[in-house]
Design a protein around this motif. Sequence first.
Motif, short mmCIF file in Angstrom:
data_model
loop_
_atom_site.label_atom_id
_atom_site.label_comp_id
_atom_site.label_asym_id
_atom_site.label_seq_id
_atom_site.Cartn_x
_atom_site.Cartn_y
_atom_site.Cartn_z
N ALA A 1 -1.40 9.80 -3.29
CA ALA A 1 -0.99 10.52 -4.50
C ALA A 1 -1.33 12.01 -4.38
CB ALA A 1 -1.69 9.93 -5.72
N ALA B 1 -5.01 6.64 -3.64
CA ALA B 1 -5.41 7.91 -4.25
C ALA B 1 -5.14 9.08 -3.30
CB ALA B 1 -6.89 7.87 -4.63
N ARG B 2 -5.36 8.86 -2.01
CA ARG B 2 -5.11 9.91 -1.04
C ARG B 2 -3.61 10.18 -0.90
NH1 ARG B 2 -9.40 7.73 3.58
NH2 ARG B 2 -11.30 8.04 2.32
N ASP C 1 -5.21 4.50 1.53
CA ASP C 1 -5.83 4.68 0.22
C ASP C 1 -4.79 5.28 -0.75
OD1 ASP C 1 -7.25 5.42 -2.02
OD2 ASP C 1 -8.91 6.33 -0.92
#
Length: 267
Positions: A82, A79-80, A77
């Motif tokens: 980042a 977002a994870r 993922d």
Amino acid sequence: MVQRPVGTITRGTTNPNRLRRVDRWLAGPQAWRLRRAVDPPVVVDLGYGASPVTAVELHDRLRVVRADVEVVGVEIDPARVALGRSLAREGLAFRLGGFEVPLDDGRRATVVRAFNVLRQYDESQVGPAWDTVRERLTDDGLLVDGTCDELGRRSTWVAVDRTGPVSLTLSWRLRGLDAPSDIAERLPKALIHRNVPGEPVHAWLGALDRAWAHSAHHASFGVRQRFLATATTLRDDGWPLLDGPSRWRLGELTVAWDAVAPGGQRA
């Protein structure tokens, strides 16, 4: 051409200190894998979830074994990833990926810890996932495929090396332990649906409960003494335990994979 990560996004729930039991095992009986490496060993926290805390904890714990260890948190993922990169520091990095375990310059991992990941896959996907990761290991490398409860009080994991699965470890919080087989709901995906009569892991859990009951009279000396007596009974009954009292005192038992592998009666 950028390779697409192998795998799917999972729920990703986690908690601080949730994986302390397996980390203690990696920093204990498995520490030789890190010490033997000529170059700084790479340890991968595969599928660390919505919070990078487990990768940070893994780095801190393994630095005691080797100060130059490199921990890489790998998540599918973006977002994870980042979020993890905001906590990156020397020896701790985060990157996008899956079971293909992407590492720079063709490097291989000494340890890949994948906890509460394959539990969310179908059982038929476990073998291919193991095979994909095994190809990314060093000669002394190890994949640790495990599951634990939300607070890390019950934890199980399969150790898989370059040749295939080698052991199953069960780890309990001894205080308040009723029946060892209660850990069945936290078995790794490769075994959780095999806890039925006729399967070796079912026989293993049954033997655990019988030995625990047989050792009840040791409870007057404390739960740890009862657990030590339980493990001794299992060993004397012929179960191939791969550890000893120093691990049993921690509420931990490791048995050879051949004794619990799916597909028939125990020899």
